[in-house]
Design an enzyme around this catalytic site. Structure first.
Site, PDB file in Angstrom:
ATOM      1  N   GLU A  58      -0.723  -8.677   4.839  1.00  0.00           N
ATOM      2  CA  GLU A  58      -0.500  -8.811   6.281  1.00  0.00           C
ATOM      3  C   GLU A  58      -1.797  -8.800   7.078  1.00  0.00           C
ATOM      4  O   GLU A  58      -1.807  -9.154   8.262  1.00  0.00           O
ATOM      5  CB  GLU A  58       0.446  -7.706   6.780  1.00  0.00           C
ATOM      6  CG  GLU A  58      -0.168  -6.347   7.031  1.00  0.00           C
ATOM      7  CD  GLU A  58      -0.437  -5.537   5.781  1.00  0.00           C
ATOM      8  OE1 GLU A  58      -0.699  -4.327   5.921  1.00  0.00           O
ATOM      9  OE2 GLU A  58      -0.410  -6.086   4.653  1.00  0.00           O
TER      10      GLU A  58
ATOM     11  N   CYS B 291       0.837  -1.196   0.000  1.00  0.00           N
ATOM     12  CA  CYS B 291       0.000   0.000   0.000  1.00  0.00           C
ATOM     13  C   CYS B 291       0.880   1.257   0.000  1.00  0.00           C
ATOM     14  O   CYS B 291       1.547   1.532  -0.991  1.00  0.00           O
ATOM     15  CB  CYS B 291      -0.973  -0.052   1.170  1.00  0.00           C
ATOM     16  SG  CYS B 291      -2.316   1.162   1.058  1.00  0.00           S
TER      17      CYS B 291
ATOM     18  N   HIS C  59      -3.431  -5.642   1.033  1.00  0.00           N
ATOM     19  CA  HIS C  59      -2.720  -5.885   2.290  1.00  0.00           C
ATOM     20  C   HIS C  59      -2.645  -7.370   2.654  1.00  0.00           C
ATOM     21  O   HIS C  59      -3.513  -7.888   3.364  1.00  0.00           O
ATOM     22  CB  HIS C  59      -3.416  -5.138   3.428  1.00  0.00           C
ATOM     23  CG  HIS C  59      -3.227  -3.667   3.394  1.00  0.00           C
ATOM     24  ND1 HIS C  59      -2.267  -3.018   4.134  1.00  0.00           N
ATOM     25  CD2 HIS C  59      -3.879  -2.699   2.702  1.00  0.00           C
ATOM     26  CE1 HIS C  59      -2.329  -1.722   3.906  1.00  0.00           C
ATOM     27  NE2 HIS C  59      -3.301  -1.496   3.041  1.00  0.00           N
TER      28      HIS C  59
END
Length: 224
Positions: A197, A87, A195
């Site tokens: 994560e 990002c 994302h």
């Protein structure tokens, strides 16, 4: 041997804790790197996480690319260290010249916060080697400036060299050629807008599909 993955924190970073948790989840040791650090503390790989570094003043990533730690990251990346930009981290890597193109305002000018499906377009990178070709991943997307753009000749080069790493199934932000992530020529540096994560376990995210990126780099580090 335990792989050490550096996680950078700039003023305004939001997702450093999540990136560190993902690193721990695959058995790596996360190492905190502050924006003013002048060395990388002996890490084996680096994650530049999401957020709003320096408030996104000027434009997203434009100030962060001048942070002392980024001087070290650029040097390390050019020597072959794996680097992942997520990002805002993707924006920083583009601003720093490690990846081509730029990220600009979403089509419609709205912030997008949705779980999205991605297709793995290349497994020939340090961060995607664990995936099957054309694998589908479900991960969160949350950005206002996530539309990937580049000149036509650059896009053609990325396509021709297999450096488009992820594509959107549904292109919500207007990224050219449905591109969600790209890599450097050597495949060691990868940036993507969604994302991974935030997709490391079904309890807290839409899937655990994001773990594959972290397992991939772990495999490479441990293989020497």
């Amino acid at each position: 041997m335990t792989a050490r993955i550096g996680i950078i924190t700039f003023p305004g970073t939001l997702d450093d804790v999540d990136a560190a948790r993902a690193a721990r989840r695959v058995g790596a040791q996360p190492v905190s790197l502050w924006h003013a650090d002048a060395d990388l503390k002996g890490v084996d790989a680096v994650v530049v996480p999401g957020g709003f570094s320096y408030g996104d003043y000027l434009r997203a990533g434009a100030i962060a690319r001048f942070a002392p730690v980024m001087t070290e990251v650029v040097d390390a990346a050019r020597r072959g260290m794996p680097v992942l930009g997520i990002c805002n981290g993707f924006q920083v890597l583009c601003e720093a010249g490690l990846l081509p193109g730029a990220l600009t305002r979403n089509v419609g000018l709205h912030f997008i916060c949705r779980d999205v499906w991605l297709r793995v377009a290349s497994t020939s990178t340090a961060w995607t080697s664990r995936f099957e070709p054309d694998a589908d991943l479900l991960v969160p997307l949350k950005s206002g400036e996530g539309r990937y753009v580049a000149p036509a000749d650059v896009l053609d080069e990325l396509e021709g060299e297999g450096r488009v790493v992820f594509r959107y199934h549904e292109n919500l932000n207007g990224s050219q050629r449905d591109i969600a992530g790209v890599s450097s020529a050597d495949g060691r540096v990868v940036g993507l807008m969604p994302h991974p994560e935030h997709a490391i376990e079904a309890l807290t995210g839409p899937s655990d599909d994001g773990l594959g990126l972290f397992y991939s780099v772990l495999d490479g580090v441990l293989a020497g």
